[in-house]
Design an enzyme around this catalytic site. Structure first.
Site, PDB file in Angstrom:
ATOM      1  N   GLN A  73       0.826  -1.211   0.000  1.00 49.93           N
ATOM      2  CA  GLN A  73       0.000   0.000   0.000  1.00 49.93           C
ATOM      3  C   GLN A  73       0.865   1.269   0.000  1.00 49.93           C
ATOM      4  O   GLN A  73       0.502   2.283   0.598  1.00 49.93           O
ATOM      5  CB  GLN A  73      -0.946   0.003   1.206  1.00 49.93           C
ATOM      6  N   SER A  74       2.009   1.217  -0.653  1.00 47.91           N
ATOM      7  CA  SER A  74       2.926   2.360  -0.655  1.00 47.91           C
ATOM      8  C   SER A  74       2.340   3.578  -1.380  1.00 47.91           C
ATOM      9  O   SER A  74       1.975   3.495  -2.560  1.00 47.91           O
ATOM     10  CB  SER A  74       4.229   1.948  -1.344  1.00 47.91           C
ATOM     11  N   ASN A  75       2.294   4.704  -0.663  1.00 49.88           N
ATOM     12  CA  ASN A  75       1.886   5.967  -1.290  1.00 49.88           C
ATOM     13  C   ASN A  75       2.982   6.458  -2.230  1.00 49.88           C
ATOM     14  O   ASN A  75       2.714   7.070  -3.260  1.00 49.88           O
ATOM     15  CB  ASN A  75       1.650   7.035  -0.225  1.00 49.88           C
TER      16      ASN A  75
ATOM     17  N   ALA B 264       5.115   4.584  -3.970  1.00 45.64           N
ATOM     18  CA  ALA B 264       5.103   3.815  -5.221  1.00 45.64           C
ATOM     19  C   ALA B 264       3.998   4.335  -6.140  1.00 45.64           C
ATOM     20  O   ALA B 264       4.215   4.525  -7.340  1.00 45.64           O
ATOM     21  CB  ALA B 264       4.912   2.328  -4.914  1.00 45.64           C
TER      22      ALA B 264
END
Ligand SMILES: *Cc1c(COP(=O)(O)O)cnc(C)c1O
Length: 324
Positions: free
Chosen positions: A75-77, A79
């Site tokens: 859930q990387s913002n 990325a």
């Protein structure tokens, strides 16, 4: 501005607004709470990585890159914003994400897919290692990958938050307001390192407090000193930073990175109800929860002005809906 000489592309909607939080301020009986809306930077639902990417993408283009490669959690913002920036500048995008392909396509991961990012799952391998081998393979295939480290936190990315401090000081002068404290969620360190270098450059004399969502304070403070020093060199400035130049609070790590606990749940509800402001479950929910705890603990004087720097993460809410 010191950052004016660096290559930079335009992505973010700047300056981001500064808004008061009058209901929370009244409920708590002070300090005076304000928020800096970097959740509204405008890139595919916004967030703090957008400011870093203005400098990182410019550097990638200067190196004739055709593909951006980065890594992060499922859930990387970071990325998601990197994938969107790549699309905007006609670059391919490869995201090396922690976990495996069974992760539900929700929140940031849904956006990564819509942005047509190629996703490589790390499985049980270390993201940094996996990212190097991905970049190596791309080069073998005749591509020109540009690798952006975890969180976009290197001397180039940090420049985005040096410039952001300049932006805050200009807003403060126009609005006749100075903040005694800046409080933010900190993790890979680029945001806090940039603000502290920026404070030095632009003469901000208040206190900057990073509330860690992940690393232990001692480790992070060493990393912050290294990042700030290398960013200073990149900006042709003199100062050398030490761990002592950074205030990091690691009392709110709860169950660890990305584990949503009662602190995050209650804080997200409290702030949404009182102010119509949405925080995220991984970063800003935890950091604002820490801030509320510190306020109740008497860490701030009632007449002080505290700016919470909202670093984004809104899309992450939908990736953690079951825990909220
Ligand atoms: C990445 C991120 C942070 C932390 O910023 P760093 O520069 O990595 O310390 C804080 N909040 C959100 C929403 C983020 O995505």
């Amino acid at each position: 501005m010191v950052t004016d000489d660096l290559p930079r592309v335009t992505i973010a909607h700047l300056p981001t607004p500064i808004e008061p939080l009058p209901h929370l301020t009244a409920q708590l009986g002070g300090p005076e709470l304000w928020v800096k809306r970097d959740d509204q930077t405008g890139l595919a639902t916004g967030g703090n990585k957008t400011r870093k990417l203005e400098f990182l993408v410019a550097d990638a283009l200067a190196h004739s890159a055709d593909t951006l490669v980065t890594c992060g959690a499922a859930q990387s913002n970071h990325a998601r914003q990197t994938a969107a920036a790549a699309a905007k500048f006609g670059l391919d995008r490869v995201l090396v994400l922690g976990g495996d392909a069974s992760s539900e396509a929700q929140g940031n991961l849904l956006l990564d897919r819509l942005l047509d990012a190629q996703i490589v799952w790390t499985g049980d391998r270390l993201p940094q290692e996996r990212m190097s081998s991905v970049a190596h393979q791309l080069t073998e295939d005749g591509r020109h990958p540009y690798v952006i480290p975890y969180g976009g936190s290197n001397s180039i990315g940090v420049s985005g938050y040096v410039a952001a401090m300049g932006e805050l000081m200009t807003q403060g002068e126009k609005q006749g307001r100075a903040f005694d404290h800046i409080v933010l969620a900190t993790s890979s360190g680029g945001t806090q390192a940039g603000l502290v270098v920026g404070a030095h450059v632009f003469g901000y004399h208040g206190h900057i407090l990073g509330i860690s969502v992940d690393p232990r304070a001692a480790d992070l403070r060493r990393k912050l000193a290294d990042l700030a020093t290398s960013a200073s060199v990149h900006l042709s400035l003199d100062p050398v930073f030490e761990s002592d130049d950074f205030d990091v609070n690691d009392n709110y790590l709860g169950g660890g990175y990305g584990v949503v606990g009662s602190l995050e749940r209650e804080t997200i509800r409290t702030v949404a109800r009182a102010e119509g402001l949405i925080l995220d479950p991984v970063y800003t929910g935890r950091a604002f929860g820490g801030l509320l705890h510190l306020i109740r603990d008497g860490a701030f004087d009632a007449d002080e002005k505290v700016l919470f720097w909202h670093t984004g993460g809104t899309s992450g809410l939908f990736g953690h809906a079951d825990q909220l």
